[in-house]
Design an enzyme around this catalytic site. Structure first.
Site, PDB file in Angstrom:
ATOM      1  N   ASP A 175      43.771  -6.780 -35.008  1.00 25.08           N
ATOM      2  CA  ASP A 175      43.463  -5.409 -34.763  1.00 25.08           C
ATOM      3  C   ASP A 175      43.826  -4.261 -33.253  1.00 25.08           C
ATOM      4  O   ASP A 175      43.657  -5.222 -32.367  1.00 25.08           O
ATOM      5  CB  ASP A 175      42.260  -5.080 -35.216  1.00 25.08           C
ATOM      6  CG  ASP A 175      42.693  -3.731 -35.303  1.00 25.08           C
ATOM      7  OD1 ASP A 175      43.592  -2.834 -35.877  1.00 25.08           O
ATOM      8  OD2 ASP A 175      41.299  -3.124 -36.186  1.00 25.08           O
ATOM      9  N   GLU A 221      48.246  -2.108 -29.823  1.00 25.46           N
ATOM     10  CA  GLU A 221      49.101  -0.720 -29.590  1.00 25.46           C
ATOM     11  C   GLU A 221      49.126  -0.896 -28.105  1.00 25.46           C
ATOM     12  O   GLU A 221      50.613  -0.708 -28.103  1.00 25.46           O
ATOM     13  CB  GLU A 221      49.004   0.512 -30.285  1.00 25.46           C
ATOM     14  CG  GLU A 221      48.978   0.512 -32.136  1.00 25.46           C
ATOM     15  CD  GLU A 221      47.706  -0.752 -32.261  1.00 25.46           C
ATOM     16  OE1 GLU A 221      46.601   0.280 -32.055  1.00 25.46           O
ATOM     17  OE2 GLU A 221      48.199  -1.025 -34.165  1.00 25.46           O
ATOM     18  N   ASP A 243      45.941   2.049 -41.081  1.00 20.80           N
ATOM     19  CA  ASP A 243      44.423   3.001 -41.773  1.00 20.80           C
ATOM     20  C   ASP A 243      45.002   3.823 -42.533  1.00 20.80           C
ATOM     21  O   ASP A 243      44.771   5.254 -42.040  1.00 20.80           O
ATOM     22  CB  ASP A 243      43.514   3.069 -40.416  1.00 20.80           C
ATOM     23  CG  ASP A 243      42.794   2.574 -39.616  1.00 20.80           C
ATOM     24  OD1 ASP A 243      42.671   0.851 -40.129  1.00 20.80           O
ATOM     25  OD2 ASP A 243      42.327   2.787 -38.674  1.00 20.80           O
TER      26      ASP A 243
HETATM   27  C1  GLC Z   1      40.701  -0.449 -37.532  1.00 18.39           C
HETATM   28  C2  GLC Z   1      41.423  -0.826 -37.960  1.00 18.39           C
HETATM   29  C3  GLC Z   1      40.521  -1.305 -38.984  1.00 18.39           C
HETATM   30  C4  GLC Z   1      39.037  -2.190 -38.808  1.00 18.39           C
HETATM   31  C5  GLC Z   1      38.242  -0.716 -37.737  1.00 18.39           C
HETATM   32  C6  GLC Z   1      36.981  -1.693 -37.574  1.00 18.39           C
HETATM   33  O1  GLC Z   1      40.495   0.932 -37.900  1.00 18.39           O
HETATM   34  O2  GLC Z   1      42.492  -0.460 -38.526  1.00 18.39           O
HETATM   35  O3  GLC Z   1      41.260  -1.813 -40.149  1.00 18.39           O
HETATM   36  O4  GLC Z   1      38.926  -1.799 -40.076  1.00 18.39           O
HETATM   37  O5  GLC Z   1      39.433  -1.276 -36.617  1.00 18.39           O
HETATM   38  O6  GLC Z   1      37.394  -2.811 -36.675  1.00 18.39           O
END
Ligand code: GLC
Length: 765
Positions: free
Chosen positions: A411, A414, A485
């Site tokens: 995650d 980017e 998200d």
């Molecule tokens: C980001 C991710 C999400 C995750 C959060 C906490 O927002 O896209 O899926 O739950 O971070 O790690």
């Protein structure tokens, strides 16, 4: 990243010393008869022709016949002809002389009509002009003849057909609800590839440039489309194909295909930001069993870590990840953990200390390690462009595999940062040279996925299961993807379909959205419609944010639970078919979920079909995505379709009205299809996958007798490791004929895997 020109002794066209491009020449090469590479080569001696998308050196093997008449150069392959003018405009014809694609003058920018003061006035209230005002280094403009539809470009917002939209490739984490306005021209992924479908002639454009780029598909000018880059070289491929499928095959022959996944990864995944303790995770397992809902994976979000430090665990809440994963494994369920790239800058933390010692972090222009803020607070960023750093990262994955963690969810890659964006000039020292953030940004997630894939492979010997939020062309070789998200809103349920379809068309077949929606609160109806709409999604995960209502299947009422169970079970039933589609994809690049246009290219009714999709070519899904709706119009393409819910045969090539109360998802099977399915199973543990049922859906069910005969190839292997590459797999040929007692004939045409099905039964539907 490789120097591309290893094998290139074929004739090509190079135009140098032209006023039109500064300090560079333009080279046109036939990679194959159908794939033409058009790129600039700067007049600098140290220029290295590289690509992050292509794993192997580019082999230029197309045969160009080149001639010149007056000032136009004609270059032909066996299938297409290019006419290159002195203006550097290129026209491309098919072999019948039909003009497929033609460069033209850029259109005027309409904003020029407004004064600066007017623009500033409008901005005061927060309205932003839809302009791309970054400096453009190269821009290509091509004519829109009128009948073009555009597909692809990864995860972008908006409808399936991208005509009339503009987008930016700059991997972006923006938690606001993703909508199709100027703010969301960029999302998490940059896949600079699109398909142009015309009533006659289809082709693709792949712009392999990792800097910020801009795509305008008839947005500022209805008569043309353009793509432009802000830095680096112009480097694009024109990919001709007889069909959309042929274009995708060619694109993925360049950028790669998703390898076969482990079978369990196609099962149901339950996630939440965050399950806060081992105890809570074990309760989930009990709930899945007690409520009779199949489940194959539970995901741990950032709170399993010690202060959000990657490759650690919180000793109080998750005292032993290994014990936890072992107990889950005893129930046939796998544990997947999140890993973010940001490494907490804390002396005494082994990952930080090692990274500093061995120079694994990106640096500021002044040579010091670059810091920003993410979940762990003050953080530094691994330099994934370096193969040493990727290897180091991969070795750290041993911490997770030693704890029997089965997959890694990447995650924030980017990369996301909370204290402003990373400056353009942050330095990433690669194996060959130093590169700046502005070049690396769009491939940061791609390279992290590569490091993760390689690390998991080395440490587990299994087919790596990686999920990523950010990616670039070619990431499909290392990772699956989710769309980040989304929110628990109906428009995001609607968006899921074109997003997943365009990801598939862009070479990223194994993808999913957060079922139920991530941000904001879902409702029983929305959750029910979401599990229905995504019931064939290869990545099949329910995930929700902290501070939102719980959205596990049992979080609401009995009705919602029953609907949820019904569609999770439906997904499991068809996993043998989904796995066959994964096998097909690994050989051809063809997506698992397909827009109708991909299978019915001549049917004008499906050019803009956003709210239906096909699974392979045999299943059509037309979910309800409107609040309160219990009926919808469904377009069925030509042929006979079997209503999965009622068994009725319906003639296609028309719209029908379909009644679908909240527990019904309209699903249709193409008449004449054979589909391999599992009986009711709790998860994909090997002992549950020994029995197969072969369903045959004849077009004509008169008296349950049919003269229709057809066959289907089914793939089976151990669903785990790489032995299939040494031919340890089985290929079954299933055929139906009316004059056999149960109709079915099952032949083994490849017989390399010993643990065959213990039972194959047949059903005529
Ligand atoms: C980001 C991710 C999400 C995750 C959060 C906490 O927002 O896209 O899926 O739950 O971070 O790690």
């Amino acid at each position: 990243m490789k120097d591309k020109h290893v094998k290139s002794d074929m004739p090509s066209v190079t135009i140098s010393n032209t006023e039109l491009i500064k300090d560079a020449s333009l080279k046109v090469e036939a990679v194959t008869d159908n794939i033409i590479r058009i790129h600039t080569i700067p007049n600098t001696p140290d220029y290295n022709d590289t690509s992050f998308a292509l794993e192997d050196p580019l082999e230029v093997k197309g045969k160009f016949n080149i001639s010149q008449y007056n000032s136009t150069i004609t270059a032909s392959t066996n299938t297409i002809t290019l006419k290159i003018k002195t203006t550097l405009e290129i026209d491309i014809y098919d072999k019948d002389g039909y003009l497929l694609c033609s460069d033209c003058e850029p259109a005027n920018d309409e904003l020029d009509e407004y004064t600066k003061a007017e623009i500033e006035q409008v901005k005061q209230e927060g309205h932003m002009p839809d302009t791309f005002d970054d400096n453009i280094k190269y821009k290509v403009t091509k004519r829109i003849f009128g009948d073009e539809a555009f597909y692809g470009l990864g995860d972008k917002t908006g409808f399936l057909n991208k005509r009339g939209y503009e987008y930016i490739m700059w991997n972006s984490d923006n938690p606001e609800p993703h909508v199709e306005n100027a703010t969301f021209r960029a999302l998490y992924k940059s896949i600079p590839f699109f398909i142009v479908h015309r009533s006659k002639g289809t082709y693709g454009i792949f712009l392999d440039n990792t800097y910020k780029s801009h795509f305008d598909l008839g947005f500022s000018d209805a008569g043309s489309y353009s793509f432009s880059v802000t830095d680096g070289e112009l480097n694009y491929y024109f990919i001709y194909g007889e069909s959309i499928k042929e274009v995708i095959k060619s694109y993925t022959s360049l950028t790669g295909r998703s390898p076969l996944p482990q079978l369990w990864t196609l099962g149901y995944h339950q996630s939440r930001w965050s399950y806060m303790s081992a105890k809570e995770v074990l309760e989930l397992v009990d709930n899945f069993e007690n409520y009779d809902i199949p489940c194959d994976a539970i995901h741990l979000d950032i709170d399993y870590m010690d202060k959000f430090k990657v490759f650690t665990n919180d000793k109080e809440r998750f005292p032993s990840l290994k014990e936890l994963s072992d107990s889950l494994n005893n129930h046939g369920i796998k544990l997947v953990t999140i890993i973010d790239p940001g490494v907490k800058a804390e002396d005494g933390y082994n990952i930080y200390d090692e990274g500093i010692k061995y120079n694994h972090f990106a640096r500021s222009k002044d040579g010091t390690v670059y810091h920003n803020v993410v979940w762990p607070g003050d953080a530094v960023f691994p330099n994934f462009t370096s193969s040493n750093t990727r290897e180091w990262w991969g070795n750290n994955i041993k911490y997770l595999t030693d704890n029997n963690i089965s997959g890694i969810w990447n995650d924030m890659n980017e990369p996301a940062s909370f204290k402003g964006a990373l400056p353009d000039d942050v330095v990433f020292a690669g194996d060959d040279k130093e590169r700046l953030h502005k070049e690396i940004h769009n491939v940061y997630g791609h390279l992290m996925a590569k490091a993760t894939y390689e690390g998991l492979k080395k440490n587990s010997q299994k087919r790596p299961f990686v999920i990523t939020r950010a990616c670039y062309s070619g990431s499909q070789k290392y990772t699956t993807a989710w769309t980040g998200d989304n929110q628990s809103i109906w428009t995001h349920l609607k968006l899921a379909i074109p997003q997943l379809l365009n990801l598939g068309l862009s070479g990223m077949p194994f993808a999913g959205v957060d079922i139920g929606g991530f941000g904001s609160n879902t409702t029983p109806e929305l959750l029910s419609r979401w599990i229905e709409a995504c019931c064939f999604s290869p990545l099949f995960r329910n995930h929700s944010a902290k501070l939102t209502h719980r959205q596990e299947p049992w979080a609401f009422d009995e009705t919602t639970l029953n609907i949820y169970r019904k569609y999770v079970k439906l997904h499991y039933k068809f996993i043998p078919y989904l796995y066959d589609l994964c096998y097909e994809e690994s050989l051809t690049g063809l997506p698992i979920l397909r827009p109708l246009i991909m299978e019915y290219e001549d049917d004008k009714n499906v050019i803009n079909c956003n709210d239906e999709y096909l699974v392979g070519s045999s299943i059509l899904v037309a979910p309800i995505t409107d609040q309160g709706a219990t009926v919808r119009s469904v377009y069925l393409p030509k042929g006979v379709w079997v209503d999965y819910n009622s068994g009725k045969r319906i003639n296609g090539n028309r719209y029908i009205l379909y009644k679908a109360p909240v527990d019904v998802c309209p699903i249709f099977i193409k008449g004449g299809s054979i589909l391999p399915v599992y009986p009711d199973i709790p998860n994909l543990a090997p002992e549950n996958t020994r029995k197969l049922i072969v369903e045959f859906y004849p077009s004509d069910d008169t008296d349950n007798k049919t003269n229709e005969s057809c066959y289907y190839m089914h793939y089976q292997d151990n669903g785990t490791d790489f032995k299939y590459q040494a031919e340890e797999y089985n290929l079954y040929k299933f055929s139906f004929s009316s004059n056999r007692p149960n109709g079915l004939k099952a032949e083994l045409t490849q017989n390399g895997y010993k643990n065959k099905y213990t039972n194959i039964s047949a059903v005529i539907k």
